[in-house]
Write an enzyme that holds these catalytic residues in place. Sequence first.
Site, PDB file in Angstrom:
ATOM      1  N   ARG A   1       1.165  -0.998  -0.073  1.00  0.00           N
ATOM      2  CA  ARG A   1      -0.195   0.087  -0.044  1.00  0.00           C
ATOM      3  C   ARG A   1       1.033   1.084  -0.108  1.00  0.00           C
ATOM      4  NH1 ARG A   1      -3.020  -3.173   3.915  1.00  0.00           N
ATOM      5  NH2 ARG A   1      -4.665  -4.193   3.016  1.00  0.00           N
TER       6      ARG A   1
ATOM      7  N   LYS B   1       1.958  11.777 -10.375  1.00  0.00           N
ATOM      8  CA  LYS B   1       1.308  10.914 -10.858  1.00  0.00           C
ATOM      9  C   LYS B   1       1.448   9.444 -11.701  1.00  0.00           C
ATOM     10  CE  LYS B   1      -2.124  13.385 -12.646  1.00  0.00           C
ATOM     11  NZ  LYS B   1      -2.955  14.109 -14.300  1.00  0.00           N
TER      12      LYS B   1
ATOM     13  N   GLU C   1       6.348  19.384 -23.938  1.00  0.00           N
ATOM     14  CA  GLU C   1       5.614  19.409 -22.715  1.00  0.00           C
ATOM     15  C   GLU C   1       5.802  20.699 -22.047  1.00  0.00           C
ATOM     16  OE1 GLU C   1       2.937  17.498 -21.670  1.00  0.00           O
ATOM     17  OE2 GLU C   1       3.312  15.588 -21.312  1.00  0.00           O
TER      18      GLU C   1
ATOM     19  N   LYS D   1       4.789  23.489 -12.870  1.00  0.00           N
ATOM     20  CA  LYS D   1       3.735  22.463 -12.584  1.00  0.00           C
ATOM     21  C   LYS D   1       4.031  21.929 -11.319  1.00  0.00           C
ATOM     22  CE  LYS D   1       3.131  17.345 -12.963  1.00  0.00           C
ATOM     23  NZ  LYS D   1       3.398  15.913 -13.989  1.00  0.00           N
TER      24      LYS D   1
ATOM     25  N   GLU E   1      -6.100  16.621  -8.774  1.00  0.00           N
ATOM     26  CA  GLU E   1      -6.630  17.371 -10.255  1.00  0.00           C
ATOM     27  C   GLU E   1      -7.910  17.327  -9.990  1.00  0.00           C
ATOM     28  OE1 GLU E   1      -4.905  15.793 -13.699  1.00  0.00           O
ATOM     29  OE2 GLU E   1      -6.909  15.926 -14.347  1.00  0.00           O
TER      30      GLU E   1
ATOM     31  N   ARG F   1      -5.141  21.300 -11.566  1.00  0.00           N
ATOM     32  CA  ARG F   1      -4.653  20.631 -12.030  1.00  0.00           C
ATOM     33  C   ARG F   1      -4.852  20.188 -13.288  1.00  0.00           C
ATOM     34  NH1 ARG F   1      -0.119  15.650  -9.202  1.00  0.00           N
ATOM     35  NH2 ARG F   1       0.346  15.474 -11.161  1.00  0.00           N
TER      36      ARG F   1
ATOM     37  N   ASN G   1      -3.382  19.200 -18.429  1.00  0.00           N
ATOM     38  CA  ASN G   1      -3.665  18.245 -19.492  1.00  0.00           C
ATOM     39  C   ASN G   1      -3.993  18.895 -21.279  1.00  0.00           C
ATOM     40  OD1 ASN G   1      -3.090  15.466 -17.490  1.00  0.00           O
ATOM     41  ND2 ASN G   1      -5.510  16.011 -17.180  1.00  0.00           N
TER      42      ASN G   1
ATOM     43  N   HIS H   1      -3.866  16.736 -24.044  1.00  0.00           N
ATOM     44  CA  HIS H   1      -4.034  15.456 -23.335  1.00  0.00           C
ATOM     45  C   HIS H   1      -5.199  14.760 -23.739  1.00  0.00           C
ATOM     46  CE1 HIS H   1      -0.407  17.166 -21.864  1.00  0.00           C
ATOM     47  NE2 HIS H   1       0.275  15.679 -21.676  1.00  0.00           N
TER      48      HIS H   1
ATOM     49  N   HIS I   1      -3.491  11.253 -25.811  1.00  0.00           N
ATOM     50  CA  HIS I   1      -3.751   9.912 -25.661  1.00  0.00           C
ATOM     51  C   HIS I   1      -4.852   9.215 -26.005  1.00  0.00           C
ATOM     52  CE1 HIS I   1      -2.681  11.434 -20.622  1.00  0.00           C
ATOM     53  NE2 HIS I   1      -2.230  11.463 -22.020  1.00  0.00           N
TER      54      HIS I   1
ATOM     55  N   HIS J   1       4.379  10.760 -26.847  1.00  0.00           N
ATOM     56  CA  HIS J   1       3.867  11.174 -26.030  1.00  0.00           C
ATOM     57  C   HIS J   1       3.756  12.554 -26.580  1.00  0.00           C
ATOM     58  CE1 HIS J   1       1.414  11.675 -23.073  1.00  0.00           C
ATOM     59  NE2 HIS J   1       2.319  12.267 -22.719  1.00  0.00           N
TER      60      HIS J   1
HETATM   61  P1  NAD Z   1      10.525   6.767 -22.364  1.00  0.00           P
HETATM   62  O1  NAD Z   1      10.334   7.187 -20.807  1.00  0.00           O
HETATM   63  O2  NAD Z   1      10.158   5.348 -23.061  1.00  0.00           O
HETATM   64  O3  NAD Z   1      11.714   7.013 -23.007  1.00  0.00           O
HETATM   65  C1  NAD Z   1      11.778   7.767 -24.635  1.00  0.00           C
HETATM   66  C2  NAD Z   1      13.219   7.066 -24.623  1.00  0.00           C
HETATM   67  O4  NAD Z   1      14.499   7.572 -24.322  1.00  0.00           O
HETATM   68  C3  NAD Z   1      13.051   5.629 -24.630  1.00  0.00           C
HETATM   69  O5  NAD Z   1      13.408   4.329 -25.935  1.00  0.00           O
HETATM   70  C4  NAD Z   1      14.004   5.543 -23.439  1.00  0.00           C
HETATM   71  O6  NAD Z   1      14.377   4.032 -23.131  1.00  0.00           O
HETATM   72  C5  NAD Z   1      15.388   5.649 -23.925  1.00  0.00           C
HETATM   73  N1  NAD Z   1      15.914   7.646 -22.736  1.00  0.00           N
HETATM   74  C6  NAD Z   1      15.976   7.586 -21.297  1.00  0.00           C
HETATM   75  N2  NAD Z   1      16.469   8.448 -21.432  1.00  0.00           N
HETATM   76  C7  NAD Z   1      17.817   8.097 -22.564  1.00  0.00           C
HETATM   77  C8  NAD Z   1      18.800   8.862 -22.143  1.00  0.00           C
HETATM   78  N3  NAD Z   1      19.389   9.580 -20.817  1.00  0.00           N
HETATM   79  N4  NAD Z   1      18.975   8.562 -23.237  1.00  0.00           N
HETATM   80  C9  NAD Z   1      19.272   7.490 -24.242  1.00  0.00           C
HETATM   81  N5  NAD Z   1      18.026   7.538 -24.571  1.00  0.00           N
HETATM   82  C10 NAD Z   1      17.567   7.607 -22.904  1.00  0.00           C
HETATM   83  O7  NAD Z   1       8.865   7.825 -22.602  1.00  0.00           O
HETATM   84  P2  NAD Z   1       9.021   9.188 -22.303  1.00  0.00           P
HETATM   85  O8  NAD Z   1       8.938  10.535 -22.872  1.00  0.00           O
HETATM   86  O9  NAD Z   1      10.527  10.019 -20.821  1.00  0.00           O
HETATM   87  O10 NAD Z   1       7.885   9.262 -21.400  1.00  0.00           O
HETATM   88  C11 NAD Z   1       6.572   8.936 -22.260  1.00  0.00           C
HETATM   89  C12 NAD Z   1       5.499   7.941 -20.586  1.00  0.00           C
HETATM   90  O11 NAD Z   1       6.077   9.093 -19.878  1.00  0.00           O
HETATM   91  C13 NAD Z   1       4.608   8.557 -21.229  1.00  0.00           C
HETATM   92  O12 NAD Z   1       3.769   7.096 -20.772  1.00  0.00           O
HETATM   93  C14 NAD Z   1       3.170   9.334 -20.775  1.00  0.00           C
HETATM   94  O13 NAD Z   1       2.194   8.644 -20.453  1.00  0.00           O
HETATM   95  C15 NAD Z   1       4.934   9.441 -19.491  1.00  0.00           C
HETATM   96  N6  NAD Z   1       3.614  10.874 -18.838  1.00  0.00           N
HETATM   97  C16 NAD Z   1       3.506  11.333 -18.024  1.00  0.00           C
HETATM   98  C17 NAD Z   1       2.827  11.749 -16.413  1.00  0.00           C
HETATM   99  C18 NAD Z   1       2.981  12.414 -15.053  1.00  0.00           C
HETATM  100  O14 NAD Z   1       2.766  13.453 -15.437  1.00  0.00           O
HETATM  101  N7  NAD Z   1       3.182  10.457 -14.824  1.00  0.00           N
HETATM  102  C19 NAD Z   1       3.214  12.795 -17.656  1.00  0.00           C
HETATM  103  C20 NAD Z   1       3.391  12.982 -18.768  1.00  0.00           C
HETATM  104  C21 NAD Z   1       3.980  12.040 -19.457  1.00  0.00           C
HETATM  105  N1  GLY Z   2       0.654  15.475 -16.798  1.00  0.00           N
HETATM  106  C1  GLY Z   2      -0.042  16.138 -16.052  1.00  0.00           C
HETATM  107  C2  GLY Z   2      -0.294  15.880 -14.673  1.00  0.00           C
HETATM  108  O1  GLY Z   2       0.655  15.391 -13.866  1.00  0.00           O
HETATM  109  O2  GLY Z   2      -1.274  16.435 -13.913  1.00  0.00           O
END
Ligand code: NAD
Ligand code: GLY
Length: 357
Positions: free
Chosen positions: A121, A143, A185, A227, A237, A241, A245, A248, A252, A265
């Site tokens: 948990r 998130k 972003e 942020k 949210e 918050r 989005n 998004h 999405h 993304h």
């Molecule tokens: P990702 O995690 O897939 O990374 C992109 C690519 O870069 C991958 O192939 C990864 O292995 C590679 N990589 C990572 N660091 C590296 C580095 N330093 N050097 C070389 N390669 C590297 O994608 P992302 O764009 O980082 O994240 C996208 C994800 O984040 C989505 O799933 C999205 O839904 C999520 N997201 C979440 C939130 C949240 O608030 N939690 C907000 C925005 C996006």
């Molecule tokens: N990426 C949107 C949020 O964190 O609320």
Amino acid sequence: MINQETLHVQLDERTYPIIIGASFFKNGFIFDEWITGKDCLVVTNEMVAPLYLKSLVSQLKNKNVVSLILPDGESNKTLTIWFQIIDKLVAMKASRDTTVIALGGGVVGDITGFAAASYMRGIPYIQVPTTLLSQVDSSVGGKTGINHIQGKNLVGAFHQPKLVLVDIDTLTTLSKRELISGLAEVIKYGAIADNKFFCWLENNMEHLLTRNPDTLIKAILKSCSIKAQVVGEDEFENDKRAILNFGHTFGHAIENIKGYGEILHGEAIAIGMILAAEISPLDDIERNRLEALIKKAGLPHVIDSVNVDSMYQAMLMDKKVQSKKLRYILLRSLGEAFIDDNITEQNVLGAISNRMV
Ligand code: NAD
Ligand code: GLY
């Protein structure tokens, strides 16, 4: 010499720092303050592990460190991979004082955060984001989650990290396409909350694209501070918050119907912002400026090969839907976002069709 900057996400007893700088991997970083127990699980992926895992583990002195290397990619942000992390925690007999460290981009951060949120948990975790996108967005705000075949991030939890540690040196190994994806972003923050930052981005996009360290630090710092402010005001949210989005609801849905990982993304969010701007009460000059900045960053601005009706059906899985009605984050002007729940389906379908090639 790059200065180290620290800002905080202010959430009473769950307040935590975002430390932004360079050379933490090269010169070391002392994690002791944020890791109280003896055991740590570092979760990363097959792309990031050869680059940074050894260096991170070497900094966790006097700790029992176990590592887990996940397969790379958005298509692995699944229940099965989440369970692999849980299995690892069980195998190492992790307890409530075990700390999990997410080393990687948003995919590793989201899925690892969700494992930390759900194991016993909730156990502590630290975000060490290594993509621009994760440094400006996904590592901050708590998130966490995984995808469902029917919708992005449909399963998850709010669970704040203890620390977010951003080392901009990691951006030197990131592919150009991934860097650009993160810029979507960054542009979002200017568009929703800060006109001055938007103008600064218009003037500094070339330096971001050439990875000028000082410009990157400024962009990350400003993005994280926007942020942190929004999350501090509305962690779960309930209201404000949702402006984070912007783009998004469309984005999405594009990711879902194209297949997870087929479009990045940030690329989907860029198109989503253009669609949201089309249905926003913006003047044409500002709408064109948003599109121009998205193009200047090298992000896509049109959608190809999607079926408008399937896209609308995918949009109905959005987490902002209330009583089966979609709510949109729109712009009143560059730097000012608001929530609108009176946009008609016809308006939305029109905007999507206008932007299809
Ligand atoms: P990702 O995690 O897939 O990374 C992109 C690519 O870069 C991958 O192939 C990864 O292995 C590679 N990589 C990572 N660091 C590296 C580095 N330093 N050097 C070389 N390669 C590297 O994608 P992302 O764009 O980082 O994240 C996208 C994800 O984040 C989505 O799933 C999205 O839904 C999520 N997201 C979440 C939130 C949240 O608030 N939690 C907000 C925005 C996006
Ligand atoms: N990426 C949107 C949020 O964190 O609320």
